[in-house]
Design a protein around this motif. Sequence first.
Motif, PDB file in Angstrom:
ATOM      1  N   TYR A  62       0.843  -1.203   0.000  1.00 33.21           N
ATOM      2  CA  TYR A  62       0.000   0.000   0.000  1.00 33.21           C
ATOM      3  C   TYR A  62       0.874   1.248   0.000  1.00 33.21           C
ATOM      4  CZ  TYR A  62      -3.365   3.529   1.480  1.00 33.21           C
ATOM      5  OH  TYR A  62      -4.139   4.660   1.551  1.00 33.21           O
ATOM      6  N   LEU A  63       1.889   1.266   0.853  1.00 34.54           N
ATOM      7  CA  LEU A  63       2.779   2.432   0.929  1.00 34.54           C
ATOM      8  C   LEU A  63       3.532   2.609  -0.394  1.00 34.54           C
ATOM      9  CD1 LEU A  63       4.271   1.984   4.522  1.00 34.54           C
ATOM     10  CD2 LEU A  63       2.287   3.318   3.819  1.00 34.54           C
ATOM     11  N   LYS A  64       3.926   1.501  -0.993  1.00 36.94           N
ATOM     12  CA  LYS A  64       4.642   1.544  -2.270  1.00 36.94           C
ATOM     13  C   LYS A  64       3.757   2.093  -3.380  1.00 36.94           C
ATOM     14  CE  LYS A  64       7.310  -1.443  -5.390  1.00 36.94           C
ATOM     15  NZ  LYS A  64       7.774  -2.827  -5.647  1.00 36.94           N
ATOM     16  N   ASP A  65       2.457   1.794  -3.316  1.00 34.45           N
ATOM     17  CA  ASP A  65       1.516   2.250  -4.336  1.00 34.45           C
ATOM     18  C   ASP A  65       1.128   3.717  -4.163  1.00 34.45           C
ATOM     19  OD1 ASP A  65       1.504  -0.239  -5.490  1.00 34.45           O
ATOM     20  OD2 ASP A  65      -0.317  -0.914  -4.469  1.00 34.45           O
ATOM     21  N   ASN A  66       1.586   4.322  -3.072  1.00 39.52           N
ATOM     22  CA  ASN A  66       1.295   5.751  -2.813  1.00 39.52           C
ATOM     23  C   ASN A  66       2.595   6.504  -2.568  1.00 39.52           C
ATOM     24  OD1 ASN A  66      -1.916   6.054  -2.340  1.00 39.52           O
ATOM     25  ND2 ASN A  66      -1.220   4.066  -1.574  1.00 39.52           N
ATOM     26  N   PRO A  67       3.477   6.550  -3.576  1.00 36.62           N
ATOM     27  CA  PRO A  67       4.815   7.130  -3.379  1.00 36.62           C
ATOM     28  C   PRO A  67       4.820   8.641  -3.165  1.00 36.62           C
ATOM     29  CG  PRO A  67       4.448   6.656  -5.694  1.00 36.62           C
ATOM     30  CD  PRO A  67       3.269   6.084  -4.953  1.00 36.62           C
ATOM     31  N   ASN A  68       3.763   9.311  -3.572  1.00 36.30           N
ATOM     32  CA  ASN A  68       3.724  10.772  -3.454  1.00 36.30           C
ATOM     33  C   ASN A  68       3.150  11.248  -2.130  1.00 36.30           C
ATOM     34  OD1 ASN A  68       4.752  11.067  -6.081  1.00 36.30           O
ATOM     35  ND2 ASN A  68       2.702  10.853  -6.967  1.00 36.30           N
ATOM     36  N   LYS A 124      -5.627   9.902   6.266  1.00 34.36           N
ATOM     37  CA  LYS A 124      -5.891   9.038   7.427  1.00 34.36           C
ATOM     38  C   LYS A 124      -5.601   7.580   7.091  1.00 34.36           C
ATOM     39  CE  LYS A 124      -9.675   7.122   8.283  1.00 34.36           C
ATOM     40  NZ  LYS A 124     -11.034   6.645   8.539  1.00 34.36           N
ATOM     41  N   ASN A 125      -6.049   7.145   5.917  1.00 35.56           N
ATOM     42  CA  ASN A 125      -5.795   5.768   5.496  1.00 35.56           C
ATOM     43  C   ASN A 125      -4.304   5.494   5.369  1.00 35.56           C
ATOM     44  OD1 ASN A 125      -8.527   5.302   5.383  1.00 35.56           O
ATOM     45  ND2 ASN A 125      -8.700   5.520   3.165  1.00 35.56           N
ATOM     46  N   TYR A 126      -3.582   6.459   4.783  1.00 36.19           N
ATOM     47  CA  TYR A 126      -2.134   6.285   4.642  1.00 36.19           C
ATOM     48  C   TYR A 126      -1.468   6.189   6.013  1.00 36.19           C
ATOM     49  CZ  TYR A 126       2.658   6.913   3.077  1.00 36.19           C
ATOM     50  OH  TYR A 126       3.996   6.715   2.846  1.00 36.19           O
ATOM     51  N   ASN A 127      -1.870   7.070   6.921  1.00 36.16           N
ATOM     52  CA  ASN A 127      -1.302   7.045   8.269  1.00 36.16           C
ATOM     53  C   ASN A 127      -1.551   5.712   8.951  1.00 36.16           C
ATOM     54  OD1 ASN A 127      -0.536   9.662   7.835  1.00 36.16           O
ATOM     55  ND2 ASN A 127      -1.886  10.574   9.364  1.00 36.16           N
ATOM     56  N   ASN A 128      -2.773   5.193   8.793  1.00 38.07           N
ATOM     57  CA  ASN A 128      -3.113   3.910   9.421  1.00 38.07           C
ATOM     58  C   ASN A 128      -2.222   2.790   8.882  1.00 38.07           C
ATOM     59  OD1 ASN A 128      -5.110   5.095  10.952  1.00 38.07           O
ATOM     60  ND2 ASN A 128      -6.770   4.519   9.579  1.00 38.07           N
ATOM     61  N   HIS A 129      -2.037   2.773   7.569  1.00 39.90           N
ATOM     62  CA  HIS A 129      -1.178   1.751   6.963  1.00 39.90           C
ATOM     63  C   HIS A 129       0.277   1.920   7.405  1.00 39.90           C
ATOM     64  CE1 HIS A 129      -3.697  -0.579   4.189  1.00 39.90           C
ATOM     65  NE2 HIS A 129      -4.406   0.520   4.024  1.00 39.90           N
ATOM     66  N   TYR A 130       0.717   3.166   7.461  1.00 39.64           N
ATOM     67  CA  TYR A 130       2.106   3.431   7.863  1.00 39.64           C
ATOM     68  C   TYR A 130       2.357   2.973   9.302  1.00 39.64           C
ATOM     69  CZ  TYR A 130       6.429   5.939   8.861  1.00 39.64           C
ATOM     70  OH  TYR A 130       7.714   6.242   9.231  1.00 39.64           O
ATOM     71  N   GLU A 131       1.457   3.341  10.207  1.00 40.36           N
ATOM     72  CA  GLU A 131       1.611   2.945  11.615  1.00 40.36           C
ATOM     73  C   GLU A 131       1.519   1.433  11.766  1.00 40.36           C
ATOM     74  OE1 GLU A 131      -1.457   5.178  13.459  1.00 40.36           O
ATOM     75  OE2 GLU A 131      -0.343   7.083  13.424  1.00 40.36           O
TER      76      GLU A 131
END
Length: 210
Positions: A38-44, A123-130
Amino acid sequence: MTNKITFFRFSNSKSSFDYELKEKQIDEQNTLEAHKNYLKDNPNRSYKKLNDSDLTALHKLNELKKDFKAGLSYKDQTLLDAYNIEERLLKPELNNNSVKERFHTKVLSEFNLDDLKELISQKNYNNHYESYEESKKRVSDTDLHERIEVKDMTELNELIDEMNKKGWSVKQIEGIQSGRFNVNFGDFQSGGGGYGYGFTEGIMILWEYR
């Protein structure tokens, strides 16, 4: 000349021998990989802590959602929950029935949709990152690699020193291999499947008394 045998079990062998624990570790690795992708698919996008205004807006959205559902019949509530509500806000084309469209219209009356989309995405990105960071630590703490840990070498050296002081010396060391397998034959249509793996459970030490 007197000989005797002892068995030294590696500290990581329990995770290999305990199938349920092994499955949990494999699941954790799969979870880690999903968050990583998920993080890789959102590089920006990068992790950015939400401020009080962001949290207030998300709380307002949850309250709006709760109030909207309260006015629906049980059937319509089920229909509304058929898809993730926030996912629908990010992809309006999924609003393909009257209940969802009414909810979407209600949201538009309270929020700027572009701002809300950005907030939900962050928020979704933060959740995945954490979750990624937490999962990475759990995988590291329960490493699946079949190898001798540093603490195993320390304990083994201490054991050899202790035995040497008692007059015993190492004559031979042999690795002890173990394995796990299971087969599920399933039915005629679905077929079957299974798993199998081997691992080094420990070593056998042959001592010789001098």
